[in-house]
Motif scaffolding. Structure first.
Motif, short mmCIF file in Angstrom:
data_model
loop_
_atom_site.label_atom_id
_atom_site.label_comp_id
_atom_site.label_asym_id
_atom_site.label_seq_id
_atom_site.Cartn_x
_atom_site.Cartn_y
_atom_site.Cartn_z
N GLY A 74 8.17 -8.04 3.45
CA GLY A 74 9.17 -8.89 2.99
C GLY A 74 9.75 -8.70 1.63
N ALA A 75 11.06 -8.96 1.51
CA ALA A 75 11.60 -8.51 0.16
C ALA A 75 11.02 -9.57 -0.91
N THR A 76 10.47 -10.65 -0.62
CA THR A 76 10.27 -11.56 -1.97
C THR A 76 8.53 -11.27 -2.31
N VAL A 77 8.05 -10.40 -1.31
CA VAL A 77 6.28 -10.16 -1.74
C VAL A 77 6.22 -9.50 -3.17
N THR A 78 5.40 -10.10 -3.70
CA THR A 78 4.99 -9.43 -5.12
C THR A 78 4.43 -8.19 -5.02
N HIS A 79 4.34 -7.44 -6.24
CA HIS A 79 3.59 -6.19 -6.31
C HIS A 79 2.29 -6.64 -6.01
N ARG A 80 1.66 -7.56 -6.79
CA ARG A 80 0.26 -8.24 -6.60
C ARG A 80 -0.10 -8.47 -5.13
N ALA A 81 0.70 -9.22 -4.17
CA ALA A 81 0.35 -9.55 -3.12
C ALA A 81 0.38 -8.00 -2.13
N VAL A 82 1.17 -7.06 -2.52
CA VAL A 82 1.01 -5.78 -1.69
C VAL A 82 -0.54 -5.03 -2.22
N GLU A 83 -0.49 -5.30 -3.61
CA GLU A 83 -1.95 -4.51 -3.81
C GLU A 83 -3.01 -5.11 -3.41
N ARG A 84 -3.02 -6.63 -3.17
CA ARG A 84 -4.13 -7.46 -2.36
C ARG A 84 -4.07 -7.38 -1.05
N SER A 85 -3.19 -6.85 -0.49
CA SER A 85 -3.14 -7.12 1.15
C SER A 85 -4.14 -6.19 1.90
N ALA A 86 -4.67 -6.91 2.70
CA ALA A 86 -5.70 -6.23 3.44
C ALA A 86 -4.84 -5.43 4.65
N GLU A 87 -3.67 -6.01 5.11
CA GLU A 87 -3.11 -4.86 5.96
C GLU A 87 -2.41 -3.71 5.32
N ALA A 88 -2.00 -3.89 4.11
CA ALA A 88 -1.57 -2.77 3.52
C ALA A 88 -2.35 -1.69 3.28
N GLU A 90 -4.97 -1.39 4.94
CA GLU A 90 -5.53 -0.60 6.28
C GLU A 90 -4.49 0.46 6.62
N HIS A 91 -3.16 -0.13 6.51
CA HIS A 91 -2.24 0.76 7.17
C HIS A 91 -1.36 1.90 6.22
N CYS A 92 -1.54 1.56 4.93
CA CYS A 92 -0.74 2.32 4.20
C CYS A 92 -1.57 2.27 2.89
N PRO A 93 -2.67 2.88 2.69
CA PRO A 93 -3.65 2.65 1.43
C PRO A 93 -2.78 3.44 0.27
N VAL A 94 -2.13 4.38 0.28
CA VAL A 94 -1.27 5.09 -0.80
C VAL A 94 -0.34 3.83 -1.40
N LEU A 95 0.21 3.00 -0.70
CA LEU A 95 1.02 2.05 -1.27
C LEU A 95 0.33 1.18 -2.09
N VAL A 96 -0.91 0.64 -1.62
CA VAL A 96 -1.74 -0.11 -2.50
C VAL A 96 -2.26 0.46 -3.88
N ASP A 97 -2.43 1.57 -3.63
CA ASP A 97 -2.88 2.55 -4.92
C ASP A 97 -1.69 2.47 -5.83
N MET A 98 -0.59 2.83 -5.41
CA MET A 98 0.83 2.74 -6.32
C MET A 98 1.00 1.38 -6.85
N LYS A 178 -3.08 9.10 11.70
CA LYS A 178 -4.50 9.99 11.46
C LYS A 178 -4.17 11.09 10.75
N SER A 179 -3.28 11.83 10.92
CA SER A 179 -2.82 13.17 10.38
C SER A 179 -2.12 13.17 9.19
N ARG A 180 -1.81 11.72 8.64
CA ARG A 180 -1.14 11.70 7.36
C ARG A 180 -2.04 11.71 6.15
N ARG A 181 -1.53 12.30 5.06
CA ARG A 181 -2.29 12.60 3.99
C ARG A 181 -1.29 12.20 2.87
N ALA A 182 -1.58 11.25 2.04
CA ALA A 182 -0.38 10.90 0.82
C ALA A 182 -1.25 10.68 -0.22
N ALA A 183 -0.43 11.06 -1.50
CA ALA A 183 -0.77 10.63 -2.51
C ALA A 183 0.34 10.14 -3.42
#
Ligand SMILES: Cc1cc2nc3c(=O)[nH]c(=O)nc-3n(C[C@H](O)[C@H](O)[C@H](O)COP(=O)(O)OP(=O)(O)OC[C@H]3O[C@@H](n4cnc5c(N)ncnc54)[C@H](O)[C@@H]3O)c2cc1C
Lengths: 284, 166
Positions: A74-88, A90-98, A178-183
């Motif tokens: 959602g648009a008002t999710v803070t950077h920190r909430a993304v950083e701490r999100s278990a869903e993020a 699991e499903h997009c680890p590179v986003l959490v790293d960033m 499974k085949s996605r590699r991202a950095a």
């Protein structure tokens, strides 16, 4: 510094009401999320608004959810909430790293992903990564909803395709296959990144089936090209040999200029260094 | 330009006590704490969310009170440096560790440093040195360098190596 000029705060209870309030205020009003950009610009008297419309009072814009194909933020999710999100994670680890490395902990706790994208400040980590990931944003206004990709959303420095009476409601990011590699890797010695490099690969054994490389922060909007991505596809060994060519081509598309962050030549050099690092990290 | 004044009737919990204060919509949390509630432990320095001197905790999270609107505190739990020591004057362990490790000279950044450290230790009681450095990276000290500050935090976490320990 001057104290903030006087303004009022509206508290919309729905997306529709927010859009109506923005339309009503016209150029005297502006959507307000965490305020980490907006209030700074207003403190410096670079922007003046008499009415702020607090998007955070619109329910349900601050959630993260997993759909069939997308991770929705959602648009008002803070950077920190993304950083701490278990869903993020699991499903997009590179986003959490960033997100872990955006700004400082206070800006991460207050600033939103929507605010980052909608301000279109050129030194944005999320914009570069989300472009590489093929994300879409949802924009709503009085004429209904539209879907834009990041390249359509961000038109240039501080310029987006969002109309003054529209708001962004969220971002959809394709779930990691499974085949996605991202950095995502960045070079930063000041408050904001000097350069960010996002690389997303689709791999099958030793073969890179497709690639998407984006360089952020060195041009008014994040830069990529089909040509660069073509150079980055093929057998891993071949691609490794072509990394320098890909970097040269990517730097050409970004077309950096000399500024306080460094000379254009230096930034072109950094593209090469960070493409190589991102390549190694993505495949490690 | 019209000049519409909007008064916000703010109710929030400050250092464990309920407070109610009227302010204008454009007032920052630091302004309300310092000028309306006379709590001057919160320092204002860079004004652009970079230095961390104005750090306070809102629902446990560090924020730059110089730029956060006081309006954002409505219904929330705010902790400023004045809320750390016990009523009898006993210092919070982080405050004591900053004294013991000589983690400040002029002291201007210290309230923000201590509150940031509190936020870190509340969510991660035994952070690694790297985790401390990453979390504290947005709080700037221009006197001591950061070594004694990191040591003070390690000391509270119980991870300071004994050779430094007094
Ligand atoms: C000290 C500092 C360091 C930073 N470092 C980094 C960094 O390392 N990397 C990085 O990427 N970024 C960095 N940033 C930028 C930071 O990510 C943004 O400030 C933050 O995400 C903006 O979000 P906000 O909610 O505070 O936006 P606001 O300030 O509330 O809004 C910003 C703009 O977006 C508009 N807007 C907000 N939400 C919406 C919406 N839903 N729909 C339409 N328009 C909207 C507002 O009208 C306004 O014009 C830094 C910022 C600071 C102050």
């Amino acid at each position: 510094m001057m104290p903030l000029r006087r303004f009022t705060i509206d508290q919309p209870k729905s997306v529709k009401e927010a859009a109506e309030m923005l339309a009503h205020h016209g150029e005297n009003g502006r959507l307000y999320a965490g305020g980490t950009e907006l209030l700074l610009a207003m403190k410096h008297d670079l922007l003046r608004y008499e009415h702020l419309v607090d998007v955070k009072t619109v329910p349900d814009l601050n959630t993260i959810s997993v759909g069939n194909n997308n991770l929705h933020i959602g648009a008002t999710v803070t950077h920190r909430a993304v950083e701490r999100s278990a869903e993020a994670r699991e499903h997009c680890p590179v986003l959490v790293d960033m997100e872990h490395n955006v700004a400082n902990v206070r800006v991460r706790a207050t600033g939103t992903l929507g605010g980052n994208l909608c301000f279109a400040e050129p030194h944005s980590d999320p914009a570069a990564l989300l472009l590489a990931l093929g994300a879409h944003v949802h924009v709503a206004g009085k004429n209904g909803e539209r879907k834009l990709n990041i390249d359509e959303l961000i038109q240039g420095a501080y310029e987006t395709a969002i109309a003054p009476d529209e708001l962004m409601t969220g971002v959809d990011i394709p779930l990691a296959a499974k085949s996605r590699r991202a950095a995502y890797m960045k070079f930063q010695i000041k408050e904001r990144p000097t350069l960010g490099l996002a690389l997303v690969l689709d791999v099958d054994g030793g073969n890179i089936k497709s690639a998407r490389a984006v360089v952020g922060s060195i041009s008014p909007k994040p830069a990529r090209s089909d040509q660069v991505d073509k150079i980055l596809a093929g057998s891993r060994a071949d691609v490794e040999k072509r990394l320098a060519d890909a970097a040269q081509e990517l730097a050409k598309v970004a077309d950096p200029v000399d500024d306080l962050e460094g000379s254009a030549e230096y930034k072109r050099h950094l593209v090469g260094v960070f493409l190589k690092r991102a390549f190694i990290k993505a495949l490690s | 330009m019209t000049d519409v004044k909007q008064i916000v009737n703010l109710k929030f919990t400050l250092n464990g006590k309920a407070v109610e204060v009227d302010c204008e919509a454009e007032e920052t949390l630091a302004e309300v704490l310092r000028d309306r509630l006379n709590l001057t432990g919160t320092k204002i320095s860079c004004e652009v969310q970079v230095c961390g001197a104005c750090t306070v905790l809102v629902d446990g999270l560090p924020v730059s009170s110089c730029t956060l609107l006081a309006y954002e505190a409505r219904g929330k739990n705010v902790t400023s440096i004045e809320g750390l020591a016990k009523p009898d004057g006993t210092l919070h362990p982080i405050q004591q560790a900053f004294i013991d490790e000589f983690a400040f000279q002029c002291g201007f950044c210290t309230p923000g440093m201590i509150l940031a450290a509190k936020a870190l230790l509340d969510e991660n009681p035994k952070p690694s040195r790297d985790e401390i450095v990453h979390f504290m990276d947005g709080n700037i000290c221009r006197c001591t360098g950061y070594v004694p500050i990191v040591r003070a935090i390690q000391k509270v976490a119980g991870t300071l190596e004994s050779k430094h320990h007094k």
